[in-house]
Design a protein around this motif. Structure first.
Motif, PDB file in Angstrom:
ATOM      1  N   ASN A 132       0.818  -1.360   0.140  1.00  0.00           N
ATOM      2  CA  ASN A 132      -0.038  -0.008  -0.207  1.00  0.00           C
ATOM      3  C   ASN A 132       0.794   1.212   0.049  1.00  0.00           C
ATOM      4  OD1 ASN A 132       0.456   0.705   2.549  1.00  0.00           O
ATOM      5  ND2 ASN A 132      -0.856  -0.757   3.234  1.00  0.00           N
ATOM      6  N   PHE A 133       0.786   2.301  -0.169  1.00  0.00           N
ATOM      7  CA  PHE A 133       0.846   3.769   0.109  1.00  0.00           C
ATOM      8  C   PHE A 133       1.936   3.595   0.947  1.00  0.00           C
ATOM      9  CE2 PHE A 133       1.265   7.848  -0.534  1.00  0.00           C
ATOM     10  CZ  PHE A 133       1.959   8.626  -1.412  1.00  0.00           C
ATOM     11  N   GLY A 134       1.259   3.758   2.153  1.00  0.00           N
ATOM     12  CA  GLY A 134       1.653   4.038   2.841  1.00  0.00           C
ATOM     13  C   GLY A 134       3.581   3.709   3.862  1.00  0.00           C
ATOM     14  N   GLN A 135       2.881   1.648   3.256  1.00  0.00           N
ATOM     15  CA  GLN A 135       4.220   1.334   3.703  1.00  0.00           C
ATOM     16  C   GLN A 135       5.006   1.211   2.587  1.00  0.00           C
ATOM     17  OE1 GLN A 135       3.648  -3.157   4.721  1.00  0.00           O
ATOM     18  NE2 GLN A 135       1.205  -2.668   5.558  1.00  0.00           N
ATOM     19  N   VAL A 138       4.780   5.442   2.123  1.00  0.00           N
ATOM     20  CA  VAL A 138       5.274   7.357   2.662  1.00  0.00           C
ATOM     21  C   VAL A 138       6.626   6.544   4.044  1.00  0.00           C
ATOM     22  CG1 VAL A 138       4.473   7.803   4.385  1.00  0.00           C
ATOM     23  CG2 VAL A 138       2.984   7.700   2.569  1.00  0.00           C
ATOM     24  N   ASP A 139       6.458   5.219   3.699  1.00  0.00           N
ATOM     25  CA  ASP A 139       7.465   4.976   5.461  1.00  0.00           C
ATOM     26  C   ASP A 139       8.306   4.978   4.888  1.00  0.00           C
ATOM     27  OD1 ASP A 139       5.233   4.454   6.746  1.00  0.00           O
ATOM     28  OD2 ASP A 139       5.227   3.120   6.865  1.00  0.00           O
ATOM     29  N   LYS A 140       8.714   4.957   3.751  1.00  0.00           N
ATOM     30  CA  LYS A 140       9.795   4.377   2.817  1.00  0.00           C
ATOM     31  C   LYS A 140      10.915   6.190   2.931  1.00  0.00           C
ATOM     32  CE  LYS A 140       9.939   0.205   1.374  1.00  0.00           C
ATOM     33  NZ  LYS A 140      10.786  -0.707   1.995  1.00  0.00           N
ATOM     34  N   GLY A 141       9.790   6.792   3.489  1.00  0.00           N
ATOM     35  CA  GLY A 141      10.782   8.048   3.446  1.00  0.00           C
ATOM     36  C   GLY A 141      10.704   8.913   1.833  1.00  0.00           C
ATOM     37  N   TYR A 142      10.595   8.531   1.253  1.00  0.00           N
ATOM     38  CA  TYR A 142      10.040   9.488   0.234  1.00  0.00           C
ATOM     39  C   TYR A 142       8.885  10.772  -0.389  1.00  0.00           C
ATOM     40  CZ  TYR A 142      11.799   5.238  -1.942  1.00  0.00           C
ATOM     41  OH  TYR A 142      12.683   3.697  -2.176  1.00  0.00           O
TER      42      TYR A 142
END
Lengths: 148, 159
Positions: A132-135, A138-142
């Motif tokens: 998903n977009f979060g994992q 977002v969570d990758k720091g992009y």
């Protein structure tokens, strides 16, 4: 007994879900772009990015510069996508993304990709979001931005 | 795992990125009107084990999971389990139709960005959260999760 009942019910429910093909069935591997690669392109030559997922996801966080095009699963969403894309040159570098759910469960990407190819776009890529977009973004720091 | 980077439209750091929830933290309280028109006040469920399900009518893994939640609510409701659905559908009518079709037997409210932020950001579906009788989060599951995994945790929380 309950588990068997639930399993049978789940299969029955899946059969009545909207009959759009999964993203992985339609989008060729060559058209996929990985999150790390797109994040790199954002720093140098950003493509035109279209979010084809649900609006509450876009409002919470989206890729900088991404246009909300509407969910590819619905006729309204596809009409919105086509209206957004109509004004673009057919050789424009486009990236579509969603991230609403796991890649092989996404109801939006396959239909959106097909719609753009049918319109004649020659450089359509699909952001491969495994979970998903979060994992996966977002969570990758992009980078992300918030708001409509 | 890197923390989320939030930038505004000009690329500046955006300070109000939601704080991620983790097990051990208190489940954020909320008061919403359910799809049935009745108020849903999370604080009124204190002392119960809560299974909070963020879902949407178009989300296949969500739809697959709901019959399990319905069965557990029926089976373990008297032991203190309370399932609460939070729909991220754009239209309440879509959520209402799906809930009716699936014969959901627990409260469902409509989610929005504010509620999603309270819960650390709902950046993909489904998301399930198990909350203990003390109001603290026991577990959070993102994405397609085997029902057996959630069931095991629910059983343990019920004691």
């Amino acid at each position: 007994m309950i588990r068997q009942f639930c399993a049978a019910l789940c299969l029955a429910l899946l059969s009545v879900l909207p009959a759009r093909a999964a993203a992985t069935d339609i989008i060729p591997a060559a058209a996929l772009i990985q999150p790390a690669d797109l994040a790199g392109e954002l720093k140098s030559a950003p493509p035109i990015i279209l979010q084809v997922g649900f609006s509450k996801l876009y409002e919470q966080a989206h890729i900088p510069g991404a246009i909300y095009a509407g969910p590819g699963r619905s006729d309204e969403g596809l009409a919105s996508l086509k209206a957004q894309a109509e004004k673009l040159p057919r050789d424009a570098a486009l990236v579509i993304y969603c991230g609403c759910c796991p890649w092989n469960r996404c109801p939006n990407m396959g239909a959106a990709y097909t719609a753009l190819k049918t319109m004649g776009f020659t450089k359509v890529r699909a952001l491969y979001i495994a979970e998903n977009f979060g994992q996966d973004w977002v969570d990758k720091g992009y980078p992300v931005v918030r708001g409509q | 795992m890197a923390s989320a980077v939030a930038l505004d439209a000009r690329g500046r750091a955006f300070a109000a990125a939601p704080k991620k929830l983790k097990p051990g933290m208190a489940a954020p309280s909320f008061i919403r009107t359910g799809l049935d028109g009745k108020p849903v006040d999370l604080s009124r469920y204190k002392g119960k084990v809560l299974l909070i399900d963020f879902w949407a009518s178009w989300c296949a893994p969500c739809i697959i999971a709901i019959p399990h939640f319905r069965a557990w609510q029926g089976q373990w409701g008297e032991r203190g389990l309370q399932v609460i659905g939070i729909s991220m559908d754009d239209a309440a009518s879509d959520a209402r139709a799906a809930a009716a079709r699936l014969k959901v037997n627990y409260p469902v409210v409509m989610g929005d960005v504010k509620l999603a932020d309270q819960y650390g950001g709902i950046l993909g579906l489904p998301v399930e959260m198990l909350v203990g009788r003390d109001g603290r989060i026991i577990a959070i599951w993102q994405g397609e999760t085997p029902p057996e995994t959630i069931e095991k945790a629910v059983r343990a929380a019920l004691g």
